[in-house]
Design a protein around this motif. Structure first.
Motif, PDB file in Angstrom:
ATOM      1  N   MET A  26       0.846  -1.181   0.000  1.00  0.00           N
ATOM      2  CA  MET A  26       0.000   0.000   0.000  1.00  0.00           C
ATOM      3  C   MET A  26       0.891   1.243   0.000  1.00  0.00           C
ATOM      4  SD  MET A  26      -2.381   1.500   3.033  1.00  0.00           S
ATOM      5  CE  MET A  26      -0.945   1.650   4.049  1.00  0.00           C
ATOM      6  N   GLN A  27       0.490   2.185  -0.790  1.00  0.00           N
ATOM      7  CA  GLN A  27       1.238   3.438  -0.810  1.00  0.00           C
ATOM      8  C   GLN A  27       0.261   4.565  -1.128  1.00  0.00           C
ATOM      9  OE1 GLN A  27       4.169   4.058  -3.981  1.00  0.00           O
ATOM     10  NE2 GLN A  27       5.600   4.670  -2.376  1.00  0.00           N
ATOM     11  N   ILE A  28       0.339   5.614  -0.357  1.00  0.00           N
ATOM     12  CA  ILE A  28      -0.471   6.800  -0.623  1.00  0.00           C
ATOM     13  C   ILE A  28       0.134   7.474  -1.845  1.00  0.00           C
ATOM     14  CG2 ILE A  28      -1.153   9.055   0.286  1.00  0.00           C
ATOM     15  CD1 ILE A  28      -1.160   7.707   3.085  1.00  0.00           C
ATOM     16  N   SER A  29      -0.722   7.905  -2.763  1.00  0.00           N
ATOM     17  CA  SER A  29      -0.222   8.454  -4.023  1.00  0.00           C
ATOM     18  C   SER A  29       0.516   9.776  -3.806  1.00  0.00           C
ATOM     19  CB  SER A  29      -1.376   8.660  -5.003  1.00  0.00           C
ATOM     20  OG  SER A  29      -2.089   9.833  -4.683  1.00  0.00           O
ATOM     21  N   SER A  30       1.273  10.162  -4.824  1.00  0.00           N
ATOM     22  CA  SER A  30       2.013  11.419  -4.754  1.00  0.00           C
ATOM     23  C   SER A  30       1.092  12.633  -4.804  1.00  0.00           C
ATOM     24  CB  SER A  30       3.041  11.484  -5.881  1.00  0.00           C
ATOM     25  OG  SER A  30       2.403  11.466  -7.144  1.00  0.00           O
ATOM     26  N   ARG A  31      -0.184  12.448  -5.156  1.00  0.00           N
ATOM     27  CA  ARG A  31      -1.126  13.583  -5.152  1.00  0.00           C
ATOM     28  C   ARG A  31      -1.163  14.255  -3.791  1.00  0.00           C
ATOM     29  NH1 ARG A  31      -4.297   9.656  -7.672  1.00  0.00           N
ATOM     30  NH2 ARG A  31      -5.388   9.385  -5.704  1.00  0.00           N
ATOM     31  N   PHE A  32      -1.016  13.470  -2.744  1.00  0.00           N
ATOM     32  CA  PHE A  32      -1.058  14.000  -1.378  1.00  0.00           C
ATOM     33  C   PHE A  32       0.101  14.973  -1.136  1.00  0.00           C
ATOM     34  CE2 PHE A  32       0.121  13.341   3.184  1.00  0.00           C
ATOM     35  CZ  PHE A  32      -0.945  14.033   3.732  1.00  0.00           C
ATOM     36  N   THR A  33       1.310  14.553  -1.441  1.00  0.00           N
ATOM     37  CA  THR A  33       2.458  15.435  -1.203  1.00  0.00           C
ATOM     38  C   THR A  33       2.492  16.582  -2.213  1.00  0.00           C
ATOM     39  OG1 THR A  33       3.895  13.903  -2.424  1.00  0.00           O
ATOM     40  CG2 THR A  33       3.869  13.720  -0.003  1.00  0.00           C
ATOM     41  N   ILE A  34       2.004  16.341  -3.419  1.00  0.00           N
ATOM     42  CA  ILE A  34       1.909  17.421  -4.401  1.00  0.00           C
ATOM     43  C   ILE A  34       0.965  18.496  -3.887  1.00  0.00           C
ATOM     44  CG2 ILE A  34       1.004  18.023  -6.692  1.00  0.00           C
ATOM     45  CD1 ILE A  34       2.232  15.344  -7.690  1.00  0.00           C
ATOM     46  N   ALA A  35      -0.160  18.091  -3.314  1.00  0.00           N
ATOM     47  CA  ALA A  35      -1.126  19.061  -2.783  1.00  0.00           C
ATOM     48  C   ALA A  35      -0.512  19.899  -1.667  1.00  0.00           C
ATOM     49  CB  ALA A  35      -2.374  18.339  -2.282  1.00  0.00           C
ATOM     50  N   ILE A  36       0.255  19.274  -0.789  1.00  0.00           N
ATOM     51  CA  ILE A  36       0.915  20.019   0.286  1.00  0.00           C
ATOM     52  C   ILE A  36       1.950  20.976  -0.306  1.00  0.00           C
ATOM     53  CG2 ILE A  36       2.362  19.827   2.346  1.00  0.00           C
ATOM     54  CD1 ILE A  36       0.990  17.027   2.770  1.00  0.00           C
ATOM     55  N   HIS A  37       2.664  20.525  -1.313  1.00  0.00           N
ATOM     56  CA  HIS A  37       3.653  21.360  -2.012  1.00  0.00           C
ATOM     57  C   HIS A  37       2.958  22.587  -2.606  1.00  0.00           C
ATOM     58  CE1 HIS A  37       7.581  21.157  -4.503  1.00  0.00           C
ATOM     59  NE2 HIS A  37       7.053  22.347  -4.714  1.00  0.00           N
ATOM     60  N   ILE A  38       1.776  22.398  -3.161  1.00  0.00           N
ATOM     61  CA  ILE A  38       1.002  23.511  -3.731  1.00  0.00           C
ATOM     62  C   ILE A  38       0.717  24.559  -2.665  1.00  0.00           C
ATOM     63  CG2 ILE A  38      -1.293  24.123  -4.630  1.00  0.00           C
ATOM     64  CD1 ILE A  38      -1.147  21.485  -6.292  1.00  0.00           C
ATOM     65  N   PHE A  39       0.273  24.115  -1.504  1.00  0.00           N
ATOM     66  CA  PHE A  39      -0.016  25.066  -0.419  1.00  0.00           C
ATOM     67  C   PHE A  39       1.251  25.796   0.027  1.00  0.00           C
ATOM     68  CE2 PHE A  39      -3.974  22.678   0.042  1.00  0.00           C
ATOM     69  CZ  PHE A  39      -4.875  23.718   0.264  1.00  0.00           C
ATOM     70  N   ALA A  40       2.369  25.076   0.103  1.00  0.00           N
ATOM     71  CA  ALA A  40       3.632  25.712   0.500  1.00  0.00           C
ATOM     72  C   ALA A  40       4.042  26.786  -0.506  1.00  0.00           C
ATOM     73  CB  ALA A  40       4.727  24.660   0.661  1.00  0.00           C
ATOM     74  N   CYS A  41       3.856  26.503  -1.780  1.00  0.00           N
ATOM     75  CA  CYS A  41       4.181  27.506  -2.816  1.00  0.00           C
ATOM     76  C   CYS A  41       3.235  28.701  -2.733  1.00  0.00           C
ATOM     77  CB  CYS A  41       4.114  26.877  -4.206  1.00  0.00           C
ATOM     78  SG  CYS A  41       5.551  25.882  -4.621  1.00  0.00           S
ATOM     79  N   MET A  42       1.952  28.419  -2.502  1.00  0.00           N
ATOM     80  CA  MET A  42       0.994  29.526  -2.378  1.00  0.00           C
ATOM     81  C   MET A  42       1.435  30.487  -1.290  1.00  0.00           C
ATOM     82  SD  MET A  42      -2.945  28.238  -2.755  1.00  0.00           S
ATOM     83  CE  MET A  42      -2.816  26.636  -1.991  1.00  0.00           C
ATOM     84  N   ASP A  43       1.860  29.949  -0.182  1.00  0.00           N
ATOM     85  CA  ASP A  43       2.263  30.788   0.942  1.00  0.00           C
ATOM     86  C   ASP A  43       3.608  31.476   0.681  1.00  0.00           C
ATOM     87  OD1 ASP A  43       1.753  31.569   3.837  1.00  0.00           O
ATOM     88  OD2 ASP A  43       3.763  30.678   3.966  1.00  0.00           O
ATOM     89  N   THR A  44       4.558  30.727   0.202  1.00  0.00           N
ATOM     90  CA  THR A  44       5.918  31.245   0.014  1.00  0.00           C
ATOM     91  C   THR A  44       5.993  32.323  -1.075  1.00  0.00           C
ATOM     92  OG1 THR A  44       6.835  29.128   0.718  1.00  0.00           O
ATOM     93  CG2 THR A  44       8.307  30.587  -0.517  1.00  0.00           C
ATOM     94  N   PHE A  45       5.261  32.131  -2.148  1.00  0.00           N
ATOM     95  CA  PHE A  45       5.407  33.006  -3.309  1.00  0.00           C
ATOM     96  C   PHE A  45       4.218  33.930  -3.562  1.00  0.00           C
ATOM     97  CE2 PHE A  45       7.951  29.159  -4.388  1.00  0.00           C
ATOM     98  CZ  PHE A  45       9.205  29.760  -4.331  1.00  0.00           C
ATOM     99  N   ARG A  46       3.260  33.982  -2.645  1.00  0.00           N
ATOM    100  CA  ARG A  46       2.012  34.728  -2.878  1.00  0.00           C
ATOM    101  C   ARG A  46       2.227  36.201  -3.216  1.00  0.00           C
ATOM    102  NH1 ARG A  46       1.786  33.717   2.732  1.00  0.00           N
ATOM    103  NH2 ARG A  46       2.228  35.620   3.894  1.00  0.00           N
ATOM    104  N   ASP A  47       3.240  36.821  -2.656  1.00  0.00           N
ATOM    105  CA  ASP A  47       3.473  38.244  -2.921  1.00  0.00           C
ATOM    106  C   ASP A  47       4.447  38.494  -4.072  1.00  0.00           C
ATOM    107  OD1 ASP A  47       1.786  38.911  -0.794  1.00  0.00           O
ATOM    108  OD2 ASP A  47       3.437  38.799   0.653  1.00  0.00           O
ATOM    109  N   LYS A  48       5.041  37.432  -4.598  1.00  0.00           N
ATOM    110  CA  LYS A  48       6.064  37.591  -5.622  1.00  0.00           C
ATOM    111  C   LYS A  48       5.611  37.149  -7.008  1.00  0.00           C
ATOM    112  CE  LYS A  48       9.598  36.845  -2.173  1.00  0.00           C
ATOM    113  NZ  LYS A  48      10.004  35.795  -1.322  1.00  0.00           N
ATOM    114  N   TYR A  49       4.755  36.140  -7.062  1.00  0.00           N
ATOM    115  CA  TYR A  49       4.363  35.543  -8.341  1.00  0.00           C
ATOM    116  C   TYR A  49       2.868  35.246  -8.345  1.00  0.00           C
ATOM    117  CZ  TYR A  49       9.368  34.501  -8.549  1.00  0.00           C
ATOM    118  OH  TYR A  49      10.731  34.595  -8.532  1.00  0.00           O
ATOM    119  N   LYS A  50       2.321  35.180  -9.534  1.00  0.00           N
ATOM    120  CA  LYS A  50       0.963  34.673  -9.691  1.00  0.00           C
ATOM    121  C   LYS A  50       1.065  33.152  -9.640  1.00  0.00           C
ATOM    122  CE  LYS A  50      -1.770  36.971 -12.119  1.00  0.00           C
ATOM    123  NZ  LYS A  50      -2.596  37.654 -13.083  1.00  0.00           N
TER     124      LYS A  50
END
Length: 147
Positions: free
Chosen positions: A1-25
């Motif tokens: 059993m393995q949780i798909s990479s969609r889970f970590t990709i989704a967390i990565h998306i949130f991290a980018c939203m926070d980190t780059f919100r004022d610098k990039y669209k």
């Protein structure tokens, strides 16, 4: 059993939203560059997050943003949004064990409650960790990196 990479990709998306919100669209193309996957994968995950009410997506080149504070979004929220587990059950049990066999007749009685408690423990722990927790640790590592 393995949780798909969609889970970590989704967390990565949130991290980018926070980190780059004022610098990039924050677009699927931008996120795909950070995650290093095809933008189509990013768009699929974003659709799942939007359907779960975790992000707003502006059409075209509008970008994305979280619907609520990252302190309020847990890893369990993200897991439930992007992982498709049948009937809410993490473990898929073989459906038709041989009822003529004593093990086959009784395996569910010996294992079902144990698998359920494992899933409950995982979900409980995931509900204690927020996206903000992950971002805080990520930012700390970025700071160490740039010294």
């Amino acid at each position: 059993m393995q949780i798909s990479s969609r889970f970590t990709i989704a967390i990565h998306i949130f991290a980018c939203m926070d980190t780059f919100r004022d610098k990039y669209k924050i677009t699927s193309d931008f996120l795909a560059g950070s995650v290093n996957v095809n933008p189509v994968i990013i768009r699929k995950v974003m659709q799942q997050l939007k359907r779960a009410g975790l992000i707003n997506v502006a059409r075209g080149t509008g970008g994305i943003e979280p619907v609520k504070s990252l302190n309020e979004i847990t890893l369990l929220d993200i897991f439930k949004a992007v992982e498709s587990i049948e009937n809410g059950e993490l473990f898929h049990f073989h459906e038709n064990p041989n009822s003529s066999c004593p093990v086959g007749r009784n395996i569910h009685k010996g294992l079902d409650d144990k698998l359920e408690s494992i899933q409950q423990a995982m979900e409980e722990r995931m509900s204690e960790i927020t996206v903000a927790d992950v971002i805080k640790d990520t930012q700390m590592n970025i700071s160490k990196e740039i010294g």
